[in-house]
Design a protein around this motif. Structure first.
Motif, PDB file in Angstrom:
ATOM      1  N   PHE A 106      39.799  47.232  43.914  1.00 11.49           N
ATOM      2  CA  PHE A 106      38.377  47.198  44.255  1.00 11.49           C
ATOM      3  C   PHE A 106      38.185  47.197  45.782  1.00 11.49           C
ATOM      4  CE2 PHE A 106      34.615  44.223  44.718  1.00 11.49           C
ATOM      5  CZ  PHE A 106      33.656  45.123  44.295  1.00 11.49           C
ATOM      6  N   VAL A 107      38.962  46.362  46.471  1.00 12.21           N
ATOM      7  CA  VAL A 107      38.872  46.283  47.937  1.00 12.21           C
ATOM      8  C   VAL A 107      39.339  47.604  48.567  1.00 12.21           C
ATOM      9  CG1 VAL A 107      39.825  45.136  49.979  1.00 12.21           C
ATOM     10  CG2 VAL A 107      39.153  43.784  47.991  1.00 12.21           C
ATOM     11  N   ILE A 108      40.427  48.163  48.045  1.00 14.53           N
ATOM     12  CA  ILE A 108      40.955  49.415  48.605  1.00 14.53           C
ATOM     13  C   ILE A 108      39.948  50.549  48.415  1.00 14.53           C
ATOM     14  CG2 ILE A 108      42.738  51.190  48.310  1.00 14.53           C
ATOM     15  CD1 ILE A 108      44.714  48.906  47.669  1.00 14.53           C
ATOM     16  N   ASP A 109      39.367  50.629  47.210  1.00 14.53           N
ATOM     17  CA  ASP A 109      38.328  51.636  46.953  1.00 14.53           C
ATOM     18  C   ASP A 109      37.135  51.439  47.888  1.00 14.53           C
ATOM     19  OD1 ASP A 109      39.460  53.138  44.988  1.00 14.53           O
ATOM     20  OD2 ASP A 109      38.626  51.992  43.326  1.00 14.53           O
ATOM     21  N   GLY A 110      36.748  50.175  48.049  1.00 15.08           N
ATOM     22  CA  GLY A 110      35.570  49.868  48.868  1.00 15.08           C
ATOM     23  C   GLY A 110      35.748  50.258  50.322  1.00 15.08           C
ATOM     24  N   ASN A 111      36.987  50.201  50.790  1.00 12.48           N
ATOM     25  CA  ASN A 111      37.251  50.543  52.183  1.00 12.48           C
ATOM     26  C   ASN A 111      37.750  51.969  52.365  1.00 12.48           C
ATOM     27  OD1 ASN A 111      36.775  47.984  53.748  1.00 12.48           O
ATOM     28  ND2 ASN A 111      38.170  47.229  52.182  1.00 12.48           N
ATOM     29  N   GLY A 112      38.006  52.632  51.242  1.00 11.90           N
ATOM     30  CA  GLY A 112      38.506  53.999  51.327  1.00 11.90           C
ATOM     31  C   GLY A 112      39.877  54.090  51.966  1.00 11.90           C
ATOM     32  N   TRP A 113      40.728  53.065  51.750  1.00 15.28           N
ATOM     33  CA  TRP A 113      42.087  53.126  52.306  1.00 15.28           C
ATOM     34  C   TRP A 113      42.938  54.146  51.552  1.00 15.28           C
ATOM     35  CZ3 TRP A 113      42.483  47.061  52.196  1.00 15.28           C
ATOM     36  CH2 TRP A 113      41.788  46.550  53.302  1.00 15.28           C
ATOM     37  N   PHE A 114      44.069  54.483  52.117  1.00 17.62           N
ATOM     38  CA  PHE A 114      45.014  55.456  51.542  1.00 17.62           C
ATOM     39  C   PHE A 114      44.317  56.775  51.226  1.00 17.62           C
ATOM     40  CE2 PHE A 114      46.829  51.312  49.996  1.00 17.62           C
ATOM     41  CZ  PHE A 114      47.883  51.297  50.883  1.00 17.62           C
ATOM     42  N   GLY A 115      43.350  57.139  52.028  1.00 15.49           N
ATOM     43  CA  GLY A 115      42.705  58.431  51.847  1.00 15.49           C
ATOM     44  C   GLY A 115      41.881  58.551  50.573  1.00 15.49           C
ATOM     45  N   LEU A 116      41.578  57.416  49.930  1.00 18.35           N
ATOM     46  CA  LEU A 116      40.722  57.496  48.742  1.00 18.35           C
ATOM     47  C   LEU A 116      39.279  57.658  49.184  1.00 18.35           C
ATOM     48  CD1 LEU A 116      42.130  54.618  46.500  1.00 18.35           C
ATOM     49  CD2 LEU A 116      42.537  57.060  46.291  1.00 18.35           C
ATOM     50  N   LYS A 117      38.516  58.329  48.321  1.00 20.55           N
ATOM     51  CA  LYS A 117      37.104  58.468  48.629  1.00 20.55           C
ATOM     52  C   LYS A 117      36.459  57.090  48.579  1.00 20.55           C
ATOM     53  CE  LYS A 117      33.385  61.003  46.976  1.00 20.55           C
ATOM     54  NZ  LYS A 117      32.939  61.589  45.721  1.00 20.55           N
ATOM     55  N   ARG A 118      35.731  56.766  49.642  1.00 16.77           N
ATOM     56  CA  ARG A 118      35.175  55.426  49.723  1.00 16.77           C
ATOM     57  C   ARG A 118      34.121  55.195  48.651  1.00 16.77           C
ATOM     58  NH1 ARG A 118      33.392  52.672  55.398  1.00 16.77           N
ATOM     59  NH2 ARG A 118      32.636  50.745  54.482  1.00 16.77           N
ATOM     60  N   GLN A 119      34.276  54.075  47.927  1.00 15.22           N
ATOM     61  CA  GLN A 119      33.322  53.743  46.868  1.00 15.22           C
ATOM     62  C   GLN A 119      32.469  52.571  47.324  1.00 15.22           C
ATOM     63  OE1 GLN A 119      33.362  55.348  43.926  1.00 15.22           O
ATOM     64  NE2 GLN A 119      35.276  56.479  44.188  1.00 15.22           N
ATOM     65  N   LYS A 120      31.237  52.612  46.900  1.00 11.07           N
ATOM     66  CA  LYS A 120      30.392  51.455  47.192  1.00 11.07           C
ATOM     67  C   LYS A 120      30.870  50.261  46.376  1.00 11.07           C
ATOM     68  CE  LYS A 120      25.602  52.172  48.488  1.00 11.07           C
ATOM     69  NZ  LYS A 120      24.534  52.947  47.903  1.00 11.07           N
ATOM     70  N   MET A 121      30.973  49.089  47.004  1.00 11.30           N
ATOM     71  CA  MET A 121      31.288  47.889  46.226  1.00 11.30           C
ATOM     72  C   MET A 121      30.019  47.432  45.541  1.00 11.30           C
ATOM     73  SD  MET A 121      33.931  45.561  48.217  1.00 11.30           S
ATOM     74  CE  MET A 121      34.974  46.074  49.554  1.00 11.30           C
ATOM     75  N   ARG A 122      30.120  47.200  44.249  1.00 14.00           N
ATOM     76  CA  ARG A 122      28.913  46.794  43.537  1.00 14.00           C
ATOM     77  C   ARG A 122      29.044  45.413  42.917  1.00 14.00           C
ATOM     78  NH1 ARG A 122      26.485  52.172  40.736  1.00 14.00           N
ATOM     79  NH2 ARG A 122      26.750  53.498  42.565  1.00 14.00           N
ATOM     80  N   LEU A 123      27.897  44.816  42.717  1.00 13.66           N
ATOM     81  CA  LEU A 123      27.853  43.458  42.184  1.00 13.66           C
ATOM     82  C   LEU A 123      28.538  43.327  40.819  1.00 13.66           C
ATOM     83  CD1 LEU A 123      26.898  40.657  42.890  1.00 13.66           C
ATOM     84  CD2 LEU A 123      24.722  41.161  41.773  1.00 13.66           C
ATOM     85  N   PRO A 124      28.299  44.252  39.872  1.00 17.31           N
ATOM     86  CA  PRO A 124      28.910  44.071  38.544  1.00 17.31           C
ATOM     87  C   PRO A 124      30.435  43.925  38.600  1.00 17.31           C
ATOM     88  CG  PRO A 124      27.301  45.817  38.465  1.00 17.31           C
ATOM     89  CD  PRO A 124      27.426  45.433  39.913  1.00 17.31           C
ATOM     90  N   GLN A 125      31.069  44.660  39.508  1.00 18.55           N
ATOM     91  CA  GLN A 125      32.524  44.540  39.613  1.00 18.55           C
ATOM     92  C   GLN A 125      32.911  43.129  40.074  1.00 18.55           C
ATOM     93  OE1 GLN A 125      31.273  47.766  40.438  1.00 18.55           O
ATOM     94  NE2 GLN A 125      32.201  48.401  38.508  1.00 18.55           N
ATOM     95  N   LEU A 126      32.144  42.595  41.014  1.00 18.16           N
ATOM     96  CA  LEU A 126      32.411  41.228  41.485  1.00 18.16           C
ATOM     97  C   LEU A 126      32.203  40.218  40.364  1.00 18.16           C
ATOM     98  CD1 LEU A 126      30.951  41.004  45.108  1.00 18.16           C
ATOM     99  CD2 LEU A 126      33.323  40.779  44.362  1.00 18.16           C
TER     100      LEU A 126
END
Lengths: 141, 159
Positions: A106-126
């Protein structure tokens, strides 16, 4: 329905793998168990690869070399998994592994690390991760 | 207790990074080539670390039971099931079911103490705990589902 059966069996195999590695480690040691099981798995996967004559492996060259090393983590993953199961049991180990796995992804997606497309962090995931943590606390009450 | 939790956190974090790396390889090389590479790398790393810490004892396998040799084939079963499951159901559904099944079987293994595990008595409290965790998995996966996030959770061959 077939998809459900595959996914269900996949989960069962992952748990069984952790338990089997723990059992094998008691007899021959943890690093030995990690080496032996990954070696036989490697041979089998290679046989299948030869059998299906998939030539796509030649495209390894086009992958960033860093990403080719991911498998090496398997050694430490198996070791930690076995140690955790011996100390706190299968259910709690797997629950905490899933929390840290989903949480970090979730954190990696949220920051777009490792060249992943950056995803918005959303409340439901938290909230989902929060519920998993509460579940672990209930297990330990 | 604390040490067990720390080991679990380490395993989960490494799995997360490994799955991202593996899915990048998988995109180009296909799932069997990826699995072969991942297990081969895992074997080499285990040998290397084992030799550092245990030296010659790495080759002392006299306590091997015959079935230990076949246990590694589970990894192949995992990849087959995950790949087929995701193809048929899509990643979100498939992974939610995989994680649920993982936890369900964990509870069963603990309760029966199979394969030499220390038996953990099955209680109502444990059932509730696992159900809340599964609820969390479903909220995480389905509520406000984010598109494309699934590429980072493809297969987990060596877990």
């Amino acid at each position: 329905m077939r998809g459900f059966v595959f996914a269900f069996l996949g989960g069962a195999f992952i748990t069984l793998q952790g338990v089997a590695n723990t059992r094998i480690s008691q007899d021959i040691g943890t690093w030995q168990a990690a080496a032996v099981t990954q070696f036989t798995g490697f041979l089998m996967a290679m046989l299948i690869l030869m059998f299906i004559r998939d030539k796509k492996w030649k495209k390894f060259k086009r992958v960033n070399p860093l990403y080719l090393t991911g498998g090496a983590f398997g050694a430490v993953i198996i070791f930690s998994n076995v140690e955790a199961i011996q100390k706190i049991g299968v259910t709690l180990s797997i629950a905490v592994i899933l929390i840290s796995q989903l949480g970090l992804t979730f954190v990696i997606d949220g920051n777009g690390w490792f060249g992943l497309k950056r995803q918005k962090m959303r409340l439901p995931q938290l909230i989902g991760i929060g519920m998993m943590v509460i579940g672990v606390v209930i297990l330990r009450l | 207790m604390i040490l067990g939790l720390i080991f679990s956190l380490v395993a989960g974090s490494l799995l997360s990074i490994q799955n991202i790396f593996n899915s990048k390889v998988n995109e180009r090389a296909g799932s069997w080539a990826t699995t072969t590479l991942v297990l081969g790398m895992g074997f080499l790393a285990s040998m290397a670390i084992g030799l550092i810490f245990e030296g010659e004892k790495m080759f002392n396998l006299q306590n091997m039971e015959p079935w230990y040799w076949f246990s590694g084939l589970l990894g192949v079963g995992v990849v087959t099931c995950l790949v087929q499951g995701m193809r048929l159901l899509g990643p979100t559904y498939a992974i939610a079911i995989v994680l649920t099944s993982q936890l369900g079987f964990a509870l069963i293994f603990d309760s029966f103490g199979w394969l030499g595990l220390e038996k953990v008595a099955f209680t109502f409290k444990q059932l509730i705990g696992v159900l809340v965790i599964i609820g969390g998995i479903f909220v995480f996966k389905f509520a406000g589902a984010r598109k494309n996030q699934e590429t980072s959770k493809v297969e987990n061959a060596a877990g």
